[in-house]
Write a protein that holds these residues in place. Structure first.
Motif, PDB file in Angstrom:
ATOM      1  N   VAL A   1       0.856  -1.182   0.000  1.00 16.77           N
ATOM      2  CA  VAL A   1       0.000   0.000   0.000  1.00 16.77           C
ATOM      3  C   VAL A   1       0.890   1.230   0.000  1.00 16.77           C
ATOM      4  O   VAL A   1       1.827   1.351   0.792  1.00 16.77           O
ATOM      5  CB  VAL A   1      -0.921   0.010   1.240  1.00 16.77           C
ATOM      6  CG1 VAL A   1      -1.746   1.279   1.283  1.00 16.77           C
ATOM      7  CG2 VAL A   1      -1.831  -1.209   1.216  1.00 16.77           C
ATOM      8  N   ARG A   2       0.592   2.159  -0.895  1.00 14.20           N
ATOM      9  CA  ARG A   2       1.479   3.315  -1.066  1.00 14.20           C
ATOM     10  C   ARG A   2       1.386   4.268   0.123  1.00 14.20           C
ATOM     11  O   ARG A   2       0.291   4.659   0.522  1.00 14.20           O
ATOM     12  CB  ARG A   2       1.117   4.078  -2.341  1.00 14.20           C
ATOM     13  CG  ARG A   2       1.335   3.261  -3.620  1.00 14.20           C
ATOM     14  CD  ARG A   2       0.843   4.020  -4.822  1.00 14.20           C
ATOM     15  NE  ARG A   2       0.868   3.218  -6.028  1.00 14.20           N
ATOM     16  CZ  ARG A   2       1.860   3.202  -6.910  1.00 14.20           C
ATOM     17  NH1 ARG A   2       2.917   3.957  -6.700  1.00 14.20           N
ATOM     18  NH2 ARG A   2       1.794   2.450  -7.995  1.00 14.20           N
ATOM     19  N   PRO A   3       2.535   4.694   0.669  1.00 13.58           N
ATOM     20  CA  PRO A   3       2.522   5.673   1.754  1.00 13.58           C
ATOM     21  C   PRO A   3       2.440   7.091   1.200  1.00 13.58           C
ATOM     22  O   PRO A   3       2.532   7.312  -0.011  1.00 13.58           O
ATOM     23  CB  PRO A   3       3.867   5.437   2.442  1.00 13.58           C
ATOM     24  CG  PRO A   3       4.766   5.032   1.307  1.00 13.58           C
ATOM     25  CD  PRO A   3       3.888   4.218   0.359  1.00 13.58           C
ATOM     26  N   GLY A   4       2.312   8.062   2.105  1.00  9.78           N
ATOM     27  CA  GLY A   4       2.385   9.461   1.721  1.00  9.78           C
ATOM     28  C   GLY A   4       1.161   9.935   0.963  1.00  9.78           C
ATOM     29  O   GLY A   4       0.105   9.305   0.953  1.00  9.78           O
ATOM     30  N   GLY A   5       1.310  11.070   0.320  1.00  9.19           N
ATOM     31  CA  GLY A   5       0.216  11.685  -0.431  1.00  9.19           C
ATOM     32  C   GLY A   5      -0.314  12.914   0.283  1.00  9.19           C
ATOM     33  O   GLY A   5      -0.145  13.094   1.489  1.00  9.19           O
ATOM     34  N   LEU A   6      -0.954  13.775  -0.485  1.00 10.92           N
ATOM     35  CA  LEU A   6      -1.551  14.983   0.075  1.00 10.92           C
ATOM     36  C   LEU A   6      -2.680  14.630   1.034  1.00 10.92           C
ATOM     37  O   LEU A   6      -3.341  13.601   0.868  1.00 10.92           O
ATOM     38  CB  LEU A   6      -2.118  15.852  -1.051  1.00 10.92           C
ATOM     39  CG  LEU A   6      -1.115  16.570  -1.954  1.00 10.92           C
ATOM     40  CD1 LEU A   6      -1.841  17.152  -3.157  1.00 10.92           C
ATOM     41  CD2 LEU A   6      -0.406  17.683  -1.191  1.00 10.92           C
ATOM     42  N   PRO A   7      -2.944  15.470   2.035  1.00  7.66           N
ATOM     43  CA  PRO A   7      -4.151  15.268   2.839  1.00  7.66           C
ATOM     44  C   PRO A   7      -5.380  15.262   1.936  1.00  7.66           C
ATOM     45  O   PRO A   7      -5.440  15.996   0.948  1.00  7.66           O
ATOM     46  CB  PRO A   7      -4.143  16.484   3.779  1.00  7.66           C
ATOM     47  CG  PRO A   7      -2.708  16.893   3.857  1.00  7.66           C
ATOM     48  CD  PRO A   7      -2.147  16.617   2.496  1.00  7.66           C
ATOM     49  N   ILE A   8      -6.340  14.415   2.261  1.00  5.75           N
ATOM     50  CA  ILE A   8      -7.536  14.304   1.438  1.00  5.75           C
ATOM     51  C   ILE A   8      -8.760  14.581   2.291  1.00  5.75           C
ATOM     52  O   ILE A   8      -8.735  14.442   3.510  1.00  5.75           O
ATOM     53  CB  ILE A   8      -7.640  12.916   0.777  1.00  5.75           C
ATOM     54  CG1 ILE A   8      -7.564  11.817   1.843  1.00  5.75           C
ATOM     55  CG2 ILE A   8      -6.531  12.727  -0.255  1.00  5.75           C
ATOM     56  CD1 ILE A   8      -7.711  10.438   1.305  1.00  5.75           C
ATOM     57  N   ASP A   9      -9.819  15.009   1.625  1.00  6.32           N
ATOM     58  CA  ASP A   9     -10.998  15.410   2.376  1.00  6.32           C
ATOM     59  C   ASP A   9     -12.254  14.772   1.814  1.00  6.32           C
ATOM     60  O   ASP A   9     -12.284  14.300   0.674  1.00  6.32           O
ATOM     61  CB  ASP A   9     -11.140  16.933   2.371  1.00  6.32           C
ATOM     62  CG  ASP A   9     -11.261  17.501   0.970  1.00  6.32           C
ATOM     63  OD1 ASP A   9     -12.394  17.676   0.497  1.00  6.32           O
ATOM     64  OD2 ASP A   9     -10.223  17.767   0.331  1.00  6.32           O
TER      65      ASP A   9
ATOM     66  N   ASP B   1     -15.680  18.448   4.805  1.00  6.52           N
ATOM     67  CA  ASP B   1     -16.290  18.187   6.107  1.00  6.52           C
ATOM     68  C   ASP B   1     -15.323  17.454   7.040  1.00  6.52           C
ATOM     69  O   ASP B   1     -15.471  17.497   8.254  1.00  6.52           O
ATOM     70  CB  ASP B   1     -17.562  17.337   5.935  1.00  6.52           C
ATOM     71  CG  ASP B   1     -18.622  18.052   5.120  1.00  6.52           C
ATOM     72  OD1 ASP B   1     -18.720  19.285   5.230  1.00  6.52           O
ATOM     73  OD2 ASP B   1     -19.347  17.375   4.364  1.00  6.52           O
ATOM     74  N   LEU B   2     -14.353  16.768   6.448  1.00 13.14           N
ATOM     75  CA  LEU B   2     -13.369  16.019   7.227  1.00 13.14           C
ATOM     76  C   LEU B   2     -12.120  15.859   6.373  1.00 13.14           C
ATOM     77  O   LEU B   2     -12.206  15.477   5.205  1.00 13.14           O
ATOM     78  CB  LEU B   2     -13.925  14.638   7.604  1.00 13.14           C
ATOM     79  CG  LEU B   2     -12.962  13.653   8.259  1.00 13.14           C
ATOM     80  CD1 LEU B   2     -12.526  14.156   9.630  1.00 13.14           C
ATOM     81  CD2 LEU B   2     -13.610  12.267   8.375  1.00 13.14           C
ATOM     82  N   GLU B   3     -10.959  16.139   6.952  1.00 14.54           N
ATOM     83  CA  GLU B   3      -9.689  15.990   6.235  1.00 14.54           C
ATOM     84  C   GLU B   3      -8.780  15.053   7.021  1.00 14.54           C
ATOM     85  O   GLU B   3      -8.646  15.182   8.242  1.00 14.54           O
ATOM     86  CB  GLU B   3      -9.012  17.354   6.071  1.00 14.54           C
ATOM     87  CG  GLU B   3      -7.707  17.287   5.272  1.00 14.54           C
ATOM     88  CD  GLU B   3      -7.012  18.631   5.193  1.00 14.54           C
ATOM     89  OE1 GLU B   3      -6.964  19.205   4.092  1.00 14.54           O
ATOM     90  OE2 GLU B   3      -6.494  19.094   6.238  1.00 14.54           O
ATOM     91  N   VAL B   4      -8.166  14.092   6.317  1.00 19.00           N
ATOM     92  CA  VAL B   4      -7.249  13.142   6.944  1.00 19.00           C
ATOM     93  C   VAL B   4      -6.036  12.953   6.037  1.00 19.00           C
ATOM     94  O   VAL B   4      -6.095  13.212   4.833  1.00 19.00           O
ATOM     95  CB  VAL B   4      -7.919  11.765   7.177  1.00 19.00           C
ATOM     96  CG1 VAL B   4      -9.131  11.895   8.073  1.00 19.00           C
ATOM     97  CG2 VAL B   4      -8.293  11.114   5.851  1.00 19.00           C
ATOM     98  N   PRO B   5      -4.910  12.498   6.586  1.00 15.88           N
ATOM     99  CA  PRO B   5      -3.776  12.138   5.728  1.00 15.88           C
ATOM    100  C   PRO B   5      -4.177  10.989   4.797  1.00 15.88           C
ATOM    101  O   PRO B   5      -4.834  10.034   5.233  1.00 15.88           O
ATOM    102  CB  PRO B   5      -2.706  11.685   6.725  1.00 15.88           C
ATOM    103  CG  PRO B   5      -3.098  12.342   8.020  1.00 15.88           C
ATOM    104  CD  PRO B   5      -4.589  12.364   8.012  1.00 15.88           C
TER     105      PRO B   5
END
Length: 376
Positions: A35-43, A92-96
Motif C-alpha cells: 500500500v502506497r505511503p504518503g500523499g496529500l491530505p484528502i478530504d 467536512d473532514l480531512e485526513v492524511p
C-alpha cells in the motif's frame, strides 16, 4: 461474481468492500509492492460522509483528522493579504491520505485477495468473461475487470485506447513533498501566489512535519524525478518568500510526488465487461478538491448496481446515470479554480469559494439509491 480490480489506493479497496459485502469474490492487483505511503491530505464532503459511515470507518477517520485550519495568503515579504478558509479544500473532514489507504486495506485484506508488485498487460473479452494477462502472474479469467488505477490508468489504455484520447490538460503541473515543520505552523498553512504560480506549505502529522505544494504552468511534463525537480526549480527561480527554502528541502524528500493537472473526460465509463472508477474514468484534478469523494461514491454506486441489476449492461448504464452530473459539476468547479490563477488574491474571492459548497443545493449532496436495502 468474480471481479478483478486494478489499483489499491482508494477507489479499488472501497469497491472491493462493497462488492464482497454483496457476495462477490474480489482480487486487487497493484503495481506497487505494498500500500502506497504518503500523499496529500484528502478530504470528504457531502454524501461521501454517509458512505464512509455505512462502511463503518467514519469514526476511525474522525480520530485521524488533520485538524487543519485556515491558510494565510502572503505577499513576497510574508505579509498577510488574505485568509483562505479551510472549507475550500478541507471539506467536512480531512485526513492524511496514507491513513485512509491503510484503513481501507485493513478493512478488506481478510476478504480480498491482494496481489502486489504486478500489473495487467493484456485484456481479452468475450461474452462470458475477461481473460487477463499479467506481468508476473499466470493468465486468469474474471467475470469483470475494473480499472481503479488513477489518472494514468493501464486498464483504460488497454480497454479504451491511448490516454491522449481522454486526457484534458489544464496546463499546469504540481508537486508535493513532506519536510520538517521549520516554520512552526500549528494546524495551519501559508500560501504565496506569484502571478500564474503558487507555493504553499501546511502543517501535517499533528504539526510534527509540513508539506510543501507547488503548482505552476507546464506545457511539458517530464517523467523522471531528476527532470521533474529541475522543472520545479526553473519555474520558481525568481519567486521569493519561502520558495528557496522549500526547494532546498525537495531533494531529500522520500515522498516526492509530481504530475500534470489533467482531467479525464470519457463518453462512457465501461466497455463490455470492463469498467472504470475514480480518477481512471473521471478525474477532476486536485483543483476540484473532490477526487476522493468521487472515488468513494463511484465505488459505492458501481458495486450497488452490479448487485441489484439483472445484467451488467444495465448496471454500468445506471452507474453512469447516477454520477454523470455530479462528475461534470466537479470538473467545472476545477476549471473555474484553474482560471482564477493569475488574478490578484482577494478576501472576497476566497469567501465566495468557501460559501459555494456549503448550501443544501451543493453538488456534494448527491441522492443515491440505498443499495443495502435493494439487495435484500
Amino acid at each position: 461474481m468474480n471481479v478483478l480490480i486494478s489499483g489499491a489506493s482508494v477507489a479499488g479497496p472501497a469497491l472491493a468492500y462493497w462488492l464482497h459485502r454483496n457476495g462477490a469474490r474480489v482480487t486487487i492487483v497493484e503495481r506497487a509492492d505494498a500500500v502506497r505511503p504518503g500523499g496529500l491530505p484528502i478530504d470528504f464532503r457531502g454524501t461521501a460522509m454517509r458512505v464512509l459511515d455505512e462502511m463503518g470507518i467514519l469514526a476511525e477517520l474522525r480520530s485521524r483528522a488533520t485538524g487543519s485550519g485556515d491558510t494565510a495568503v502572503v505577499d513576497a515579504d510574508g505579509n498577510r493579504i488574505a485568509t483562505m478558509p479551510r472549507e475550500i479544500f478541507g471539506g467536512d473532514l480531512e485526513v492524511p491520505k496514507e491513513d485512509l489507504t491503510r484503513i481501507l486495506y485493513d478493512l478488506t485484506k481478510d476478504d480480498t485477495e491482494y496481489v502486489f508488485g504486478d500489473t495487467i498487460t493484456a485484456l481479452t473479452q468475450d461474452t462470458d468473461g475477461v481473460r487477463v494477462e499479467f506481468e508476473h502472474a499466470p493468465p486468469s479469467t474474471f467475470d469483470f475487470v475494473v480499472g481503479a488505477d488513477g489518472l494514468h490508468s493501464r486498464v483504460r489504455a488497454l480497454a479504451f485506447g491511448p490516454e491522449t484520447g481522454f486526457t484534458h490538460s489544464m496546463g499546469y503541473a504540481f508537486t508535493a513533498f513532506s519536510m520538517p515543520n521549520y516554520l512552526n505552523l500549528e494546524h495551519s498553512g501559508l500560501s504565496h501566489v506569484a502571478g500564474d504560480r503558487s507555493v504553499n506549505v501546511g502543517a501535517i502529522r499533528n504539526n510534527t512535519e509540513a508539506m510543501a505544494f507547488f503548482m505552476f504552468p507546464a506545457p511539458d511534463v517530464p517523467r523522471n524525478r531528476e527532470a521533474q525537480e529541475q522543472a520545479v526549480r526553473t519555474a520558481y527561480e525568481h519567486v521569493g518568500w519561502e520558495a528557496p527554502n522549500l526547494l532546498a528541502a525537495m531533494s531529500a524528500a522520500t515522498d516526492f510526488y509530481f504530475d500534470e493537472l489533467s482531467q479525464i473526460v470519457m463518453p462512457t465509463w465501461s466497455t463490455g465487461r470492463v469498467a472504470l472508477v475514480g480518477d481512471a474514468g473521471y478525474c477532476a484534478s486536485p483543483m476540484s478538491g473532490r477526487g476522493t469523494s468521487q472515488a468513494l461514491l463511484g465505488a459505492y454506486v458501481l458495486a450497488g448496481e452490479l448487485s441489484t441489476q439483472d445484467s451488467h449492461e444495465k448496471a454500468f448504464a445506471e452507474y453512469e446515470h447516477a454520477l454523470r452530473d455530479y462528475v461534470a459539476a466537479n470538473q467545472e468547479m476545477a476549471r473555474q479554480a484553474r482560471d482564477m490563477f493569475g488574478l490578484t488574491p482577494t478576501q472576497e474571492m476566497f469567501d465566495a469559494m468557501a460559501a459555494a459548497g456549503t448550501d443544501d443545493d451543493s453538488s456534494d449532496n448527491v441522492t443515491l439509491k440505498d443499495y443495502v436495502r435493494l439487495a435484500q
